[in-house]
Design a protein around this motif. Structure first.
Motif, PDB file in Angstrom:
ATOM      1  N   ARG A 223       1.164  -1.062   0.114  1.00  0.00           N
ATOM      2  CA  ARG A 223       0.002  -0.374  -0.018  1.00  0.00           C
ATOM      3  C   ARG A 223       1.018   1.317   0.299  1.00  0.00           C
ATOM      4  N   ILE A 224       1.717   1.250   0.627  1.00  0.00           N
ATOM      5  CA  ILE A 224       3.029   2.867   0.703  1.00  0.00           C
ATOM      6  C   ILE A 224       3.468   3.108  -0.423  1.00  0.00           C
ATOM      7  N   ARG A 225       3.988   1.020  -1.352  1.00  0.00           N
ATOM      8  CA  ARG A 225       4.614   1.861  -2.481  1.00  0.00           C
ATOM      9  C   ARG A 225       3.351   2.302  -3.670  1.00  0.00           C
ATOM     10  N   GLU A 226       2.133   1.726  -3.507  1.00  0.00           N
ATOM     11  CA  GLU A 226       1.201   2.177  -4.281  1.00  0.00           C
ATOM     12  C   GLU A 226       1.072   3.867  -4.099  1.00  0.00           C
ATOM     13  N   ARG A 227       1.382   4.517  -2.985  1.00  0.00           N
ATOM     14  CA  ARG A 227       1.201   5.457  -2.864  1.00  0.00           C
ATOM     15  C   ARG A 227       2.124   6.559  -2.726  1.00  0.00           C
ATOM     16  N   ILE A 228       3.546   6.106  -3.118  1.00  0.00           N
ATOM     17  CA  ILE A 228       4.726   6.616  -3.553  1.00  0.00           C
ATOM     18  C   ILE A 228       5.030   6.227  -4.544  1.00  0.00           C
TER      19      ILE A 228
ATOM     20  N   GLU B  42       8.209   6.714 -13.253  1.00  0.00           N
ATOM     21  CA  GLU B  42       6.900   6.802 -13.569  1.00  0.00           C
ATOM     22  C   GLU B  42       6.247   7.838 -12.978  1.00  0.00           C
ATOM     23  N   ARG B  43       6.416   9.143 -12.103  1.00  0.00           N
ATOM     24  CA  ARG B  43       6.433  10.433 -12.477  1.00  0.00           C
ATOM     25  C   ARG B  43       6.237  11.293 -13.470  1.00  0.00           C
ATOM     26  N   GLN B  44       7.911  11.117 -14.214  1.00  0.00           N
ATOM     27  CA  GLN B  44       7.623  11.621 -15.413  1.00  0.00           C
ATOM     28  C   GLN B  44       7.278  11.051 -16.424  1.00  0.00           C
ATOM     29  N   ARG B  45       7.120  10.287 -16.783  1.00  0.00           N
ATOM     30  CA  ARG B  45       6.100   9.238 -17.684  1.00  0.00           C
ATOM     31  C   ARG B  45       4.926   9.659 -17.370  1.00  0.00           C
ATOM     32  N   GLU B  46       4.296   9.923 -17.111  1.00  0.00           N
ATOM     33  CA  GLU B  46       2.931  10.417 -16.499  1.00  0.00           C
ATOM     34  C   GLU B  46       3.393  12.131 -17.334  1.00  0.00           C
ATOM     35  N   MET B  47       4.517  12.762 -16.957  1.00  0.00           N
ATOM     36  CA  MET B  47       4.741  14.327 -17.634  1.00  0.00           C
ATOM     37  C   MET B  47       4.952  13.793 -18.678  1.00  0.00           C
TER      38      MET B  47
END
Length: 73
Positions: free
Chosen positions: A28-33, A38-43
């Motif tokens: 659950r912690i890994r899902e939130r962070i 992944e952030r770069q790909r979403e941007m």
């Protein structure tokens, strides 16, 4: 002769309850962070020219091409 397959109801018996709960909470912690990639790909996905570039050259190269030069002094 014993059955080589584990009974479905007893498949997780070898795991201790505390370990199982700890593993669930860690997931659950890994899902939130999110990972930086992944952030770069979403941007990149949100910016259409970057996404088109990514289809040809990959998301890492596309992110560097469109967002990598933003960091200035």
């Amino acid at each position: 002769f014993s059955d080589p397959f584990i009974n479905r109801r007893r498949a997780n018996d070898f795991m201790q309850a505390g370990t199982r709960l700890e593993a669930i909470s860690q997931e659950r912690i890994r899902e939130r962070i999110k990972a930086p990639q992944e952030r770069q790909r979403e941007m990149c996905e949100d910016y259409y020219p970057c996404e088109l570039y990514a289809f040809r050259h990959g998301y890492a190269a596309a992110y560097r091409h469109y967002f990598g030069r933003r960091r200035t002094k």
